[in-house]
Design a protein around this motif. Sequence first.
Motif, PDB file in Angstrom:
ATOM      1  N   TYR A 256      -3.070   8.907   2.705  1.00  0.00           N
ATOM      2  CA  TYR A 256      -2.759   8.927   1.281  1.00  0.00           C
ATOM      3  C   TYR A 256      -1.260   8.759   1.071  1.00  0.00           C
ATOM      4  CZ  TYR A 256      -0.938  13.766   1.348  1.00  0.00           C
ATOM      5  OH  TYR A 256      -0.195  14.898   1.589  1.00  0.00           O
ATOM      6  N   ALA A 257      -0.933   8.350  -0.150  1.00  0.00           N
ATOM      7  CA  ALA A 257       0.463   8.233  -0.574  1.00  0.00           C
ATOM      8  C   ALA A 257       0.578   8.818  -1.974  1.00  0.00           C
ATOM      9  CB  ALA A 257       0.918   6.784  -0.556  1.00  0.00           C
ATOM     10  N   ALA A 258       1.652   9.536  -2.206  1.00  0.00           N
ATOM     11  CA  ALA A 258       1.914  10.127  -3.525  1.00  0.00           C
ATOM     12  C   ALA A 258       3.415  10.035  -3.776  1.00  0.00           C
ATOM     13  CB  ALA A 258       1.426  11.568  -3.580  1.00  0.00           C
ATOM     14  N   ASN A 259       3.843   8.907  -4.346  1.00  0.00           N
ATOM     15  CA  ASN A 259       5.273   8.670  -4.507  1.00  0.00           C
ATOM     16  C   ASN A 259       5.530   7.651  -5.616  1.00  0.00           C
ATOM     17  OD1 ASN A 259       4.083   6.654  -2.942  1.00  0.00           O
ATOM     18  ND2 ASN A 259       5.237   7.162  -1.097  1.00  0.00           N
ATOM     19  N   ALA A 260       6.801   7.489  -5.915  1.00  0.00           N
ATOM     20  CA  ALA A 260       7.226   6.472  -6.881  1.00  0.00           C
ATOM     21  C   ALA A 260       7.635   5.221  -6.119  1.00  0.00           C
ATOM     22  CB  ALA A 260       8.389   6.994  -7.714  1.00  0.00           C
ATOM     23  N   ILE A 261       7.172   4.042  -6.588  1.00  0.00           N
ATOM     24  CA  ILE A 261       7.421   2.784  -5.881  1.00  0.00           C
ATOM     25  C   ILE A 261       7.978   1.758  -6.860  1.00  0.00           C
ATOM     26  CG2 ILE A 261       6.426   1.048  -4.345  1.00  0.00           C
ATOM     27  CD1 ILE A 261       4.014   3.560  -4.856  1.00  0.00           C
ATOM     28  N   ILE A 267       3.453  -5.013  -5.269  1.00  0.00           N
ATOM     29  CA  ILE A 267       3.813  -3.596  -5.184  1.00  0.00           C
ATOM     30  C   ILE A 267       2.547  -2.774  -5.415  1.00  0.00           C
ATOM     31  CG2 ILE A 267       5.373  -1.811  -6.001  1.00  0.00           C
ATOM     32  CD1 ILE A 267       6.749  -4.371  -4.907  1.00  0.00           C
ATOM     33  N   GLY A 268       2.182  -1.923  -4.417  1.00  0.00           N
ATOM     34  CA  GLY A 268       0.937  -1.164  -4.515  1.00  0.00           C
ATOM     35  C   GLY A 268       1.125   0.307  -4.219  1.00  0.00           C
ATOM     36  N   GLY A 269       0.230   1.132  -4.775  1.00  0.00           N
ATOM     37  CA  GLY A 269       0.325   2.575  -4.575  1.00  0.00           C
ATOM     38  C   GLY A 269       0.151   2.992  -3.135  1.00  0.00           C
ATOM     39  N   LEU A 270      -0.718   2.289  -2.397  1.00  0.00           N
ATOM     40  CA  LEU A 270      -0.926   2.596  -0.977  1.00  0.00           C
ATOM     41  C   LEU A 270      -0.326   1.506  -0.098  1.00  0.00           C
ATOM     42  CD1 LEU A 270      -2.514   4.745   0.835  1.00  0.00           C
ATOM     43  CD2 LEU A 270      -4.202   2.909   1.117  1.00  0.00           C
ATOM     44  N   ILE A 271      -0.685   0.236  -0.385  1.00  0.00           N
ATOM     45  CA  ILE A 271      -0.213  -0.914   0.393  1.00  0.00           C
ATOM     46  C   ILE A 271       0.314  -1.962  -0.583  1.00  0.00           C
ATOM     47  CG2 ILE A 271      -0.894  -2.745   1.993  1.00  0.00           C
ATOM     48  CD1 ILE A 271      -3.147  -0.916   2.984  1.00  0.00           C
ATOM     49  N   GLY A 272       1.469  -2.536  -0.234  1.00  0.00           N
ATOM     50  CA  GLY A 272       2.028  -3.579  -1.090  1.00  0.00           C
ATOM     51  C   GLY A 272       1.246  -4.869  -0.978  1.00  0.00           C
ATOM     52  N   ALA A 273       1.340  -5.540   0.163  1.00  0.00           N
ATOM     53  CA  ALA A 273       0.603  -6.790   0.404  1.00  0.00           C
ATOM     54  C   ALA A 273      -0.401  -6.556   1.516  1.00  0.00           C
ATOM     55  CB  ALA A 273       1.568  -7.907   0.785  1.00  0.00           C
ATOM     56  N   TYR A 274      -1.642  -6.966   1.268  1.00  0.00           N
ATOM     57  CA  TYR A 274      -2.732  -6.738   2.212  1.00  0.00           C
ATOM     58  C   TYR A 274      -3.235  -8.073   2.728  1.00  0.00           C
ATOM     59  CZ  TYR A 274      -7.490  -5.817   3.801  1.00  0.00           C
ATOM     60  OH  TYR A 274      -8.642  -5.767   4.529  1.00  0.00           O
ATOM     61  N   LEU A 275      -3.281  -8.219   4.080  1.00  0.00           N
ATOM     62  CA  LEU A 275      -3.745  -9.467   4.674  1.00  0.00           C
ATOM     63  C   LEU A 275      -4.966  -9.262   5.560  1.00  0.00           C
ATOM     64  CD1 LEU A 275      -3.254 -12.495   4.924  1.00  0.00           C
ATOM     65  CD2 LEU A 275      -1.696 -12.026   6.826  1.00  0.00           C
ATOM     66  N   SER A 276      -5.096  -8.107   6.235  1.00  0.00           N
ATOM     67  CA  SER A 276      -6.245  -7.884   7.110  1.00  0.00           C
ATOM     68  C   SER A 276      -6.440  -6.399   7.348  1.00  0.00           C
ATOM     69  CB  SER A 276      -6.048  -8.608   8.447  1.00  0.00           C
ATOM     70  OG  SER A 276      -5.035  -7.983   9.215  1.00  0.00           O
ATOM     71  N   ASN A 281     -11.490   5.665   3.283  1.00  0.00           N
ATOM     72  CA  ASN A 281     -11.206   7.068   2.951  1.00  0.00           C
ATOM     73  C   ASN A 281      -9.714   7.306   2.707  1.00  0.00           C
ATOM     74  OD1 ASN A 281     -13.918   7.288   3.459  1.00  0.00           O
ATOM     75  ND2 ASN A 281     -13.717   8.589   5.272  1.00  0.00           N
ATOM     76  N   CYS A 282      -9.133   6.514   1.847  1.00  0.00           N
ATOM     77  CA  CYS A 282      -7.720   6.636   1.502  1.00  0.00           C
ATOM     78  C   CYS A 282      -7.571   6.757  -0.014  1.00  0.00           C
ATOM     79  CB  CYS A 282      -6.925   5.429   1.993  1.00  0.00           C
ATOM     80  SG  CYS A 282      -6.885   5.241   3.799  1.00  0.00           S
ATOM     81  N   TYR A 283      -6.422   7.248  -0.447  1.00  0.00           N
ATOM     82  CA  TYR A 283      -6.150   7.255  -1.881  1.00  0.00           C
ATOM     83  C   TYR A 283      -4.649   7.152  -2.115  1.00  0.00           C
ATOM     84  CZ  TYR A 283      -4.462  12.140  -2.113  1.00  0.00           C
ATOM     85  OH  TYR A 283      -3.736  13.296  -1.966  1.00  0.00           O
ATOM     86  N   ALA A 284      -4.317   6.768  -3.338  1.00  0.00           N
ATOM     87  CA  ALA A 284      -2.923   6.705  -3.769  1.00  0.00           C
ATOM     88  C   ALA A 284      -2.808   7.371  -5.131  1.00  0.00           C
ATOM     89  CB  ALA A 284      -2.439   5.263  -3.847  1.00  0.00           C
ATOM     90  N   LYS A 285      -1.826   8.227  -5.254  1.00  0.00           N
ATOM     91  CA  LYS A 285      -1.531   8.848  -6.543  1.00  0.00           C
ATOM     92  C   LYS A 285      -0.058   8.572  -6.842  1.00  0.00           C
ATOM     93  CE  LYS A 285      -1.587  13.129  -9.169  1.00  0.00           C
ATOM     94  NZ  LYS A 285      -1.667  14.607  -9.114  1.00  0.00           N
TER      95      LYS A 285
END
Length: 678
Positions: A256-261, A267-276, A281-285
């Motif tokens: 999980y991630a809980a921060n300001a970005i 720009i993403g709450g957990l992952i910015g750019a996703y390729l593979s 069972n993850c979350y972003a707040k």
Amino acid sequence: MDNKKYVVLSCLGLLLIWINVLYARNGNMGAHDGYVPDGTVQTPFYIEDIDDFQEFYNNTIFWVNGTHVKLLTNIDLHGFIFQHAVISSDDNDETDGFQGYRYAGIFDGCNNQIQNLTIDTTGSHENYLGLFGNIDEVGEVRNLLIVNIQCESNSSSVGGLCGQNNGKIQNCHSSGTVSGKTSVGGLVGFNVGYLGLCKSTVSVEGAENDIGGLIGKNTGTVENSSATGDVSAGNDCAGGLIGYNNANSKHISNCYAANAITGKDEIGGLIGAYLSGIVTNCYAKSIPPFEDLDGGLIGKNRVSPNCSDCFNNSYFINTAPNNHQGVALSQEQMTLQASYPGWDFTDIWYLQEGIDCPKLIDVDNLRPVAKCKNVHLLADDSGFALITLADVDAGSYDPEYQNGITLIEPLISIEPSDLMFGIGEHAVTLTIRDASGLEDSCQTIVHVYNRTDFPGFNYQGRLEKAGKAAQGAFNMIFSFYTKKDGGTQKGLDIEKAVFVTDGAFSVELHPIDPDNLDKPFFDGQPCWLEMQVQRGDDPAYYPIIPRQQIKYSPYAITASNVSCPRNGDILKEYTPGNYQSIVPVAYGLVHADGTIVSGSGNFTCQYYDGSYPNNYYAIRINGHNDVDRDYMTLVTPYAEFGRTYWVDQDEDRIQVHFQYLDGSFETRCNFYFIVYRP
């Protein structure tokens, strides 16, 4: 160390000489007191101070494949400023790729800290920055805390712990600030290997791309990890956990991630750019403002915007932008266990229902911790002892309760719940349970002793009143102290009803220290016996002055668990209830002039009259010439109480010394003695 003193007999000999030279120059890496480390798992190198740490980072001999190194203390690097990675740095920043010696060893931080690490490469292009520059595919770093790192650079592959990881990182945490150019992460700049049970609170800033709260750029596996430090990218690909999840990534699970970005694009709450890779069972707040966010979970899915298999049971706060990558949950839903089907809330996740989002049990230290101690108690007259939680608990705690997150005090209990235990050993389990039902247990042994379980010895004395021998029943209190005058009382008072005949009395004493029931009472340290006497209608106890020093004999008796009555009958105690009588070698009553009044055994006694220390009684036992090694004695004054005594053993005789209380050494005195072989 002079190398010329050594002769090289083989290649192995050369290696050993090299290591010895290293030890001599700075830290010894644990080599002392007969311990010779060789880097194996059985005898690893130890970092015990700053000299050892400098020895470690300056010499690649400690970085080779399979070499085990353990950090046994916190290392504070305040005042040091590094212009490259501390360990395994890039040797040539003008050439693309890593040009240096990768760390291939196994480093165990043992949950200790590297504190106040400062790296400043502004004005240069030194890449691969962190405590470790580059960890090899066979290298491992575990159980390490990087506290308050300050890394300022315009470099690539920059992390609080490691610039690039090709191996395995487990149970590592980081805090502080890190800045760089590309592939910048709070813990790892570029992860190719495995990372698990990790956490970063580092504030991360990157001038360009691939900036993440935990990892800047990832092509490896990430499990059971979190990031809560703010993330800022000057360009694209910034995420709360990972900036850019590149090709060939395996999977990301239970994170999980809980921060300001902030950043420009992807720009993403957990992952910015996703390729593979598969996110499970993850979350972003994410923390507002959300102006730069492209998605609450994923900034941009470069594979397929409609990939249904990419994000399994993964969620984000519904106040963040929704680009349909993951499932949006309200603030209330994010605090309910029912919102996370299939998640493991027994061993991995923890949730305060209706209060906060899920946390990782082993990463956020949320599981309560049970700590036990062995208990040693003395039974009462009925043969039982009362056990309390305080007796068993060695500091059990709930991290959340200690940090003030919850208002509910954890429940601590022990089993069996019957707190009365009889004499013997009893297994006890202590359990601590927090408000959410998480618990931890430990087991211990409760030892309950009977007073007679402890070794004793007989004390014989003579009591006079107004110059006449006392007669009749007296109450006496015997106490032990660490000094002749004043000092600290050791153990409990011993109260005895004693019958005195013609001034003489004998009493069996079993001294007990309730705070150290598992240790010998007579431990070789100085000890003095104090007596108080009471009789008749007068309730007051009167001290017998001065205290008598417990000399060699009682210590010897206790060491062999032997109790010695004056009449020569010796009782040796092996275990409670198992006794064996031992006949003394010799015992008797000696007159002040050295003549033998009575006794048993083939012995002689002679008084040597001279100045101290050459005034003493010498007892020789015929046929026994090794009394100094194998024999023990008990000597008690028979007449004058204004004397102290001690016993020496010299060659084939036992020397008995007496001293007046005023310090003079006229030693003539009637005395009883007993000599026995244990």
